[in-house]
Design an enzyme around this catalytic site. Structure first.
Site, PDB file in Angstrom:
ATOM      1  N   PRO A   1     -22.056  13.727  -2.074  1.00 43.94           N
ATOM      2  CG  PRO A   1     -22.838  13.755  -4.138  1.00 43.94           C
ATOM      3  CD  PRO A   1     -22.404  14.562  -3.126  1.00 43.94           C
ATOM      4  CE  LYS A   2     -17.584   5.627  -0.144  1.00 43.61           C
ATOM      5  NZ  LYS A   2     -17.473   5.021  -1.237  1.00 43.61           N
ATOM      6  CG  PHE A   3     -20.406  10.200  -7.667  1.00 40.41           C
ATOM      7  CD1 PHE A   3     -21.642  10.012  -8.158  1.00 40.41           C
ATOM      8  CD2 PHE A   3     -19.821  11.333  -7.085  1.00 40.41           C
ATOM      9  CE1 PHE A   3     -22.297  11.335  -8.465  1.00 40.41           C
ATOM     10  CE2 PHE A   3     -20.779  12.226  -7.031  1.00 40.41           C
ATOM     11  CZ  PHE A   3     -21.647  12.533  -7.766  1.00 40.41           C
TER      12      PHE A   3
ATOM     13  CD  GLU B   1     -20.057   3.569  -2.745  1.00 37.90           C
ATOM     14  OE1 GLU B   1     -19.423   2.588  -2.041  1.00 37.90           O
ATOM     15  OE2 GLU B   1     -20.047   4.289  -3.383  1.00 37.90           O
ATOM     16  N   GLY B   2     -24.114   6.400  -0.943  1.00 41.16           N
ATOM     17  CA  GLY B   2     -23.964   6.889   0.445  1.00 41.16           C
ATOM     18  C   GLY B   2     -23.457   8.435   0.246  1.00 41.16           C
TER      19      GLY B   2
END
Length: 286
Positions: A24-26, A168-169
């Site tokens: 996960p992109k924090f 976010e992505g």
């Protein structure tokens, strides 16, 4: 000790691949956390020292003689969602008493996803898979420093989960990649863009570039930001040709238009003031 971070290239779509891990992109800001001789130093990606702004990250047990790469994030106390504006609020807080208060009322976390140096050894030439194994052993129980979770191979499934959670992505990283202090195709980011339609209600005068964006709410136009990225040279030329007969007034910085030109944009999210965060032009609506 500071090590310049490895940067990600952008992929438009999530993908599956057995040679990649997916994280996960924090939605925070990139940081390098170094612990040497019991002293912790926190750097931004541009080598600015911000240690004293995040006192909660200095307390608790973490292995000595280590350099970690990760993201500093802040969770909304009510929703428990990662909130970029809140971490920027913390980033801009420098007064010691205010930092002390916010470290309790609005604590941040460091989400570690890589270890670059450990117990006298530079680990950057090792494949990511081995660095992840070291990272498992480095992080002890700590209230505010955690390891970023990841999955192997299944990027599409993780991206759907991220979309559902409105995060976010994701990041896609080649599992055998060494750590390189530059932008590399071995690491990629896939952003969970939001999309909307807007009216272009003006533009900034040169030398700056920007198109004023607004949305219609209850039959009224509400400004939602400035579009600074996305259009090609041809699209810019088309806009200014179409805008010429629509001018209503102007000041020293801005030309205002009748709301006749519409466009599609993508953006990261809505800010707390209902503005578009990082909007990018996609296409005109004819």
């Amino acid at each position: 000790m500071f090590i310049a971070p490895m940067l990600l290239e952008t992929s438009k779509h999530a993908f599956d691949h057995a040679d990649y891990i997916f994280e996960p992109k924090f939605d925070g800001f990139r940081a390098i956390l170094s612990v040497k001789q019991g002293m912790t130093t926190i750097y931004t990606r541009h080598q600015t020292v911000v240690t004293e702004r995040f006192s909660e990250l200095l307390n608790g047990s973490i292995s000595d003689d280590v350099i970690l790469d990760g993201e500093i994030v802040c969770y909304d106390p009510e929703t428990r969602n990662v909130d970029f504006e809140l971490v920027m609020n913390r980033f801009s807080t420098k007064h010691p008493e205010k930092v002390k208060h916010k470290s309790r009322s609005l604590p941040c976390s460091f989400m570690a996803f890589d270890v670059l140096y450990y117990q006298g050894k530079d680990l950057r030439r090792l494949p990511l898979s081995e660095r992840k194994t070291v990272l498992d052993n480095v992080l002890e129980d700590h209230d505010f420093i955690h390891q970023t979770p990841y999955v192997v191979g299944e990027g599409k499934k993780l991206f759907k989960t991220i979309q559902t959670a409105n995060m976010e992505g994701i990041c896609a990283k080649l599992f055998n990649s060494p750590y390189q202090s530059r932008r590399s195709p071995n690491w990629r980011k896939i952003i969970n863009w939001k999309h909307t339609e807007i009216y272009l209600t003006g533009y900034l005068k040169t030398p700056a570039f920007g198109w004023l964006a607004a949305i219609k709410t209850n039959n009224r136009l509400k400004p939602v930001g400035i579009i600074e990225h996305g259009p090609s040279r041809t699209e810019r030329q088309s806009f200014y040709q179409a805008a010429e007969p629509l001018v209503t007034d102007e000041d020293s910085k801005t030309v205002h238009l009748k709301p006749a030109i519409r466009a599609k944009v993508k953006f990261r999210n809505w800010t707390r003031k209902s503005m578009l965060r990082s909007p990018v032009f996609e296409e005109f609506i004819l």
